[in-house]
Motif scaffolding. Sequence first.
Motif, mmCIF file in Angstrom:
data_model
loop_
_atom_site.group_PDB
_atom_site.id
_atom_site.type_symbol
_atom_site.label_atom_id
_atom_site.label_comp_id
_atom_site.label_asym_id
_atom_site.label_seq_id
_atom_site.Cartn_x
_atom_site.Cartn_y
_atom_site.Cartn_z
ATOM 1 N N SER A 26 0.830 -1.213 0.000
ATOM 2 C CA SER A 26 0.000 0.000 0.000
ATOM 3 C C SER A 26 0.856 1.251 0.000
ATOM 4 C CB SER A 26 -0.935 -0.010 1.215
ATOM 5 O OG SER A 26 -1.810 -1.115 1.173
ATOM 6 N N ILE A 27 1.949 1.230 0.776
ATOM 7 C CA ILE A 27 2.861 2.378 0.804
ATOM 8 C C ILE A 27 3.521 2.567 -0.562
ATOM 9 C CG2 ILE A 27 4.939 3.326 1.855
ATOM 10 C CD1 ILE A 27 2.505 3.403 3.666
ATOM 11 N N GLN A 28 3.929 1.467 -1.197
ATOM 12 C CA GLN A 28 4.535 1.572 -2.528
ATOM 13 C C GLN A 28 3.539 2.100 -3.555
ATOM 14 O OE1 GLN A 28 6.295 -2.174 -3.598
ATOM 15 N NE2 GLN A 28 7.749 -2.181 -1.889
ATOM 16 N N ASP A 29 2.298 1.631 -3.484
ATOM 17 C CA ASP A 29 1.281 2.127 -4.417
ATOM 18 C C ASP A 29 1.020 3.618 -4.208
ATOM 19 O OD1 ASP A 29 1.112 -0.432 -5.357
ATOM 20 O OD2 ASP A 29 -0.705 -0.942 -4.237
ATOM 21 N N LEU A 30 1.029 4.052 -2.949
ATOM 22 C CA LEU A 30 0.839 5.476 -2.666
ATOM 23 C C LEU A 30 1.991 6.301 -3.224
ATOM 24 C CD1 LEU A 30 -0.801 7.692 -1.241
ATOM 25 C CD2 LEU A 30 0.523 7.210 0.839
ATOM 26 N N ASN A 60 -16.291 1.506 -0.787
ATOM 27 C CA ASN A 60 -15.769 1.215 -2.119
ATOM 28 C C ASN A 60 -15.055 -0.136 -2.128
ATOM 29 O OD1 ASN A 60 -16.755 3.687 -2.839
ATOM 30 N ND2 ASN A 60 -14.762 4.721 -2.798
ATOM 31 N N GLN A 61 -14.534 -0.487 -3.286
ATOM 32 C CA GLN A 61 -13.801 -1.754 -3.421
ATOM 33 C C GLN A 61 -12.511 -1.717 -2.613
ATOM 34 O OE1 GLN A 61 -13.407 -3.797 -7.369
ATOM 35 N NE2 GLN A 61 -11.246 -3.393 -7.093
ATOM 36 N N GLN A 62 -12.219 -2.813 -1.935
ATOM 37 C CA GLN A 62 -11.020 -2.933 -1.126
ATOM 38 C C GLN A 62 -10.151 -4.053 -1.695
ATOM 39 O OE1 GLN A 62 -10.466 -0.807 1.399
ATOM 40 N NE2 GLN A 62 -12.473 0.165 1.139
ATOM 41 N N SER A 63 -8.844 -3.942 -1.496
ATOM 42 C CA SER A 63 -7.941 -4.967 -2.019
ATOM 43 C C SER A 63 -6.692 -5.038 -1.151
ATOM 44 C CB SER A 63 -7.553 -4.681 -3.474
ATOM 45 O OG SER A 63 -6.832 -3.463 -3.561
ATOM 46 N N ALA A 64 -6.058 -6.194 -1.157
ATOM 47 C CA ALA A 64 -4.789 -6.418 -0.456
ATOM 48 C C ALA A 64 -3.949 -7.353 -1.308
ATOM 49 C CB ALA A 64 -5.033 -7.019 0.926
ATOM 50 N N ARG A 65 -2.683 -6.975 -1.548
ATOM 51 C CA ARG A 65 -1.806 -7.739 -2.423
ATOM 52 C C ARG A 65 -0.697 -8.392 -1.598
ATOM 53 N NH1 ARG A 65 -0.850 -4.068 -5.574
ATOM 54 N NH2 ARG A 65 1.337 -3.487 -5.305
ATOM 55 N N TYR A 66 -0.504 -9.684 -1.840
ATOM 56 C CA TYR A 66 0.506 -10.473 -1.148
ATOM 57 C C TYR A 66 1.580 -10.905 -2.144
ATOM 58 C CZ TYR A 66 -2.761 -10.951 2.776
ATOM 59 O OH TYR A 66 -3.609 -10.714 3.823
ATOM 60 N N ARG A 67 2.831 -10.738 -1.777
ATOM 61 C CA ARG A 67 3.935 -11.247 -2.574
ATOM 62 C C ARG A 67 4.317 -12.635 -2.089
ATOM 63 N NH1 ARG A 67 6.247 -6.423 -0.894
ATOM 64 N NH2 ARG A 67 7.860 -7.668 0.154
ATOM 65 N N VAL A 101 -0.500 -12.484 -5.298
ATOM 66 C CA VAL A 101 -1.944 -12.709 -5.264
ATOM 67 C C VAL A 101 -2.598 -11.470 -4.655
ATOM 68 C CG1 VAL A 101 -1.765 -13.878 -3.037
ATOM 69 C CG2 VAL A 101 -3.805 -14.184 -4.415
ATOM 70 N N THR A 102 -3.729 -11.086 -5.220
ATOM 71 C CA THR A 102 -4.481 -9.932 -4.745
ATOM 72 C C THR A 102 -5.874 -10.388 -4.334
ATOM 73 O OG1 THR A 102 -3.282 -8.458 -6.241
ATOM 74 C CG2 THR A 102 -5.333 -7.625 -5.295
ATOM 75 N N VAL A 103 -6.237 -10.083 -3.098
ATOM 76 C CA VAL A 103 -7.571 -10.393 -2.579
ATOM 77 C C VAL A 103 -8.416 -9.134 -2.729
ATOM 78 C CG1 VAL A 103 -8.906 -11.190 -0.607
ATOM 79 C CG2 VAL A 103 -6.580 -12.037 -0.964
ATOM 80 N N ILE A 104 -9.541 -9.247 -3.426
ATOM 81 C CA ILE A 104 -10.396 -8.103 -3.750
ATOM 82 C C ILE A 104 -11.767 -8.315 -3.125
ATOM 83 C CG2 ILE A 104 -11.389 -6.717 -5.610
ATOM 84 C CD1 ILE A 104 -9.162 -7.840 -7.419
ATOM 85 N N LYS A 105 -12.271 -7.279 -2.480
ATOM 86 C CA LYS A 105 -13.633 -7.268 -1.953
ATOM 87 C C LYS A 105 -14.404 -6.171 -2.673
ATOM 88 C CE LYS A 105 -16.377 -6.489 2.227
ATOM 89 N NZ LYS A 105 -16.346 -6.076 3.662
ATOM 90 N N ASP A 106 -15.456 -6.546 -3.420
ATOM 91 C CA ASP A 106 -16.223 -5.561 -4.176
ATOM 92 C C ASP A 106 -17.275 -4.912 -3.286
ATOM 93 O OD1 ASP A 106 -18.114 -7.515 -3.884
ATOM 94 O OD2 ASP A 106 -18.387 -7.913 -6.016
ATOM 95 N N THR A 107 -18.043 -3.996 -3.870
ATOM 96 C CA THR A 107 -19.037 -3.248 -3.103
ATOM 97 C C THR A 107 -20.199 -4.121 -2.654
ATOM 98 O OG1 THR A 107 -20.078 -2.596 -5.200
ATOM 99 C CG2 THR A 107 -18.466 -1.091 -4.253
ATOM 100 N N ALA A 108 -20.374 -5.299 -3.263
ATOM 101 C CA ALA A 108 -21.447 -6.213 -2.869
ATOM 102 C C ALA A 108 -21.023 -7.164 -1.761
ATOM 103 C CB ALA A 108 -21.943 -6.998 -4.080
ATOM 104 N N GLY A 109 -19.780 -7.040 -1.288
ATOM 105 C CA GLY A 109 -19.293 -7.902 -0.220
ATOM 106 C C GLY A 109 -18.756 -9.231 -0.692
ATOM 107 N N ARG A 110 -18.517 -9.385 -2.001
ATOM 108 C CA ARG A 110 -17.973 -10.620 -2.539
ATOM 109 C C ARG A 110 -16.454 -10.526 -2.606
ATOM 110 N NH1 ARG A 110 -21.263 -10.748 -8.054
ATOM 111 N NH2 ARG A 110 -20.289 -8.674 -8.015
ATOM 112 N N TYR A 111 -15.794 -11.675 -2.431
ATOM 113 C CA TYR A 111 -14.335 -11.726 -2.433
ATOM 114 C C TYR A 111 -13.848 -12.460 -3.681
ATOM 115 C CZ TYR A 111 -14.230 -10.129 2.412
ATOM 116 O OH TYR A 111 -14.361 -9.385 3.564
ATOM 117 N N PHE A 112 -12.794 -11.939 -4.267
ATOM 118 C CA PHE A 112 -12.163 -12.532 -5.446
ATOM 119 C C PHE A 112 -10.657 -12.591 -5.216
ATOM 120 C CE2 PHE A 112 -16.028 -10.463 -6.846
ATOM 121 C CZ PHE A 112 -16.634 -11.410 -7.655
#
Length: 198
Positions: A26-30, A60-67, A101-112
Amino acid sequence: MCITEAKKTAEREWLSEVFCIPLQQSIQDLGTAYSNFFKSCRGERKGPKIKPPRFKKKANQQSARYRRGGFSIKAAKVSLAKIGYIKTKWSRPLPSEPSSVTVIKDTAGRYFVSFVIEIEPEINPAQNESIGIDLGLKTFAVLSTGTKVNLACLLARESSPLRAVEDVKQSSDNPSETRQQPETMKQDRPPPDSPSDH
């Protein structure tokens, strides 16, 4: 360093519950977002002007990326650091080992779950081979396959009787003159009699 200091505050102590890799990403993306913003302001970046980064909203949509090191895949199951194995419904098999891998949570509460992988590009053979043409004086054209095209053959084809017949046929199919049919005038009644002298 800023993440470590933030964990010591009462407002940000919940960051200790999150694995360090998504926080670092997140810091790198910022930093990348601010770098692109300043380059856009100085005119060093092509394209439309970029607005400054904004804080994300929980709605809004949330995400977290793991290396690598923050996730693993065993027996078709995905394991995330400090979370454990998660239920995964695969849409397709992975062709190679993922690098992140990136874990994404959309506005409907679904995870991808989205993976980044590296694959070798497929090179398809050309279906139609290209042919080079060399124009000359003695020989009209020489192809890269070795075939020679003489100008005399082309002139003989243009003056052949078959070519003449084809030209006549084309001219008959598209006549240049159109026929006009004369119009006929009809009289519905005879002309009125001329007045007589009394």
